[in-house]
Scaffold this motif. Structure first.
Motif, PDB file in Angstrom:
ATOM      1  N   TRP A 101       2.446   1.993  17.975  1.00  0.00           N
ATOM      2  CA  TRP A 101       1.654   2.922  18.793  1.00  0.00           C
ATOM      3  C   TRP A 101       1.012   4.023  17.953  1.00  0.00           C
ATOM      4  N   LEU A 102       1.342   4.070  16.664  1.00  0.00           N
ATOM      5  CA  LEU A 102       0.684   5.025  15.778  1.00  0.00           C
ATOM      6  C   LEU A 102       0.662   4.471  14.364  1.00  0.00           C
ATOM      7  N   ILE A 103      -0.532   4.478  13.766  1.00  0.00           N
ATOM      8  CA  ILE A 103      -0.722   4.083  12.369  1.00  0.00           C
ATOM      9  C   ILE A 103      -1.391   5.256  11.659  1.00  0.00           C
ATOM     10  N   PHE A 104      -0.967   5.537  10.452  1.00  0.00           N
ATOM     11  CA  PHE A 104      -1.478   6.723   9.770  1.00  0.00           C
ATOM     12  C   PHE A 104      -1.314   6.568   8.265  1.00  0.00           C
ATOM     13  N   ARG A 105      -2.123   7.282   7.536  1.00  0.00           N
ATOM     14  CA  ARG A 105      -1.818   7.414   6.113  1.00  0.00           C
ATOM     15  C   ARG A 105      -0.849   8.578   5.980  1.00  0.00           C
ATOM     16  N   ILE A 106       0.015   8.488   5.004  1.00  0.00           N
ATOM     17  CA  ILE A 106       1.077   9.475   4.846  1.00  0.00           C
ATOM     18  C   ILE A 106       1.291   9.756   3.369  1.00  0.00           C
ATOM     19  N   GLY A 107       1.554  11.000   3.054  1.00  0.00           N
ATOM     20  CA  GLY A 107       1.818  11.346   1.664  1.00  0.00           C
ATOM     21  C   GLY A 107       1.676  12.838   1.423  1.00  0.00           C
ATOM     22  N   PHE A 108       1.539  13.186   0.162  1.00  0.00           N
ATOM     23  CA  PHE A 108       1.387  14.577  -0.252  1.00  0.00           C
ATOM     24  C   PHE A 108      -0.094  14.857  -0.504  1.00  0.00           C
TER      25      PHE A 108
END
Length: 339
Positions: A314-321
């Protein structure tokens, strides 16, 4: 009644789709208040099941609960209606602009309840969506495990991918979904209402998708809103796809949240979880940039299921610093309050 205003001063920094901030609060007494939905701040064309508006209200209630617990206060809530009555169809039929959602009550407590997550108020301010280029630094394995454990505790699943070619496939499909959706008249008409192209309009409304936060030039942002056909024309489409991809910068990791969501009751609890998940990210200086079109665009969602093999995303995202991104504006406490 100042306690409600004190809670709101922090809770208004909770996230919402397109930064629409659909919540309003009517203070009834020192320890009771009504939480309401502002009808024109829902997104019926993009959220046909109502799951995301329900998620957003659950998220805001969780924000209030966390801030209250930080002040040795227990916040309880009681929904006014079954959550199934907050679908776009039900909301459209409502005659009033403000829809009662939940009755909130406060009570002093000497110690934080065992089931109340502890997140400092300052994290609400550092928590932001980052559309900047992300640093190549990998997310440490212990943080991946922390996020996975948190999701599991709420009946959800956190997964991530770091394989470069798969990441690029996801980014490419997201761009295609965005271009497709911006050329859907209903979707386009709804989302463009929330575009803010200038400092003046952003400061005046204190909501919506502020161009400062989009990591995009005002010209390309304006063209996507006013001339979306350029996103589909054979001559301009490849060029604009390259520009959009370049704006994303470095993307080392794609994250996913999966689990019960599309039923109203599930969406509400999922919203409460998402507030905690996002604050946990802020606690570790992590940012995300959600790709909503990959779950709301049916063709893109099916493509993601086939590629990633993860059901119930239900949620896709890029993730990081990343470097610290701009902070989107919020409506004032006075604007949130209702007489």
């Amino acid at each position: 009644m100042s306690v409600w205003k004190e809670l709101l001063e922090t809770a208004i920094y909770a996230p919402s789709p397109h930064n629409v901030q659909p919540w309003r609060l009517r203070i009834l007494s020192n320890d009771t208040a009504d939480l309401l939905i502002e009808k024109h701040r829902t997104l019926p064309k993009e959220d046909p099941t109502g799951s995301f508006i329900i998620l957003t209200m659950g998220l805001f209630i969780q924000a209030l609960k966390i801030v209250a617990a930080n002040n040795s206060i227990k916040l309880d809530f009681k929904l006014y209606k079954p959550l199934s009555e907050f679908t776009p169809e039900h909301i459209a039929k409502a005659e009033d602009e403000l829809l009662p959602f939940a009755k909130l009550t406060l009570a002093q407590q000497s110690a934080r309840a065992a089931d109340e997550p502890a997140y400092e108020n300052a994290l609400f301010l550092t928590r932001r969506t980052s559309r900047l280029s992300y640093l190549p630094e990998a997310i440490p394995e212990h943080l991946v495990q922390t996020l996975s454990n948190l999701a599991h505790a709420w009946g959800q699943t956190y997964k991530q991918i770091t394989t470069a070619d798969v990441v690029e496939q996801v980014l490419k499909r997201n761009i295609e979904a965005v271009f497709e959706d911006l050329n859907n008249p209903a979707y386009h008409g709804e989302i463009v209402e929330w575009f803010r192209f200038t400092d003046r309009s952003s400061r005046r409304s204190r909501d919506g998708l502020d161009y400062r936060c989009m990591n995009s030039s005002r010209i390309s942002y304006w063209l996507a809103a006013r001339v979306p056909q350029l996103l589909q024309l054979p001559v301009t489409r490849p060029v604009l796809k390259k520009i959009y991809r370049r704006q994303l910068g470095h993307v080392p990791t794609i994250g996913m949240l999966a689990g019960p969501f599309w039923q109203p009751e599930s969406a509400f609890e999922t919203g409460r979880f998402l507030m905690c998940f996002w604050l946990e990210l802020a606690k570790h200086d992590l940012y995300i940039h959600p790709y909503g079109n990959l779950v709301t665009n049916k063709a893109a969602a099916e493509w993601c299921l086939q590629l990633l093999g993860v059901p119930q995303i239900w949620l896709i995202f890029r993730i990081g610093f990343s470097k610290t991104p701009p902070q989107s504006y919020r409506r004032s406490v006075e604007e949130v309050l209702v007489d």
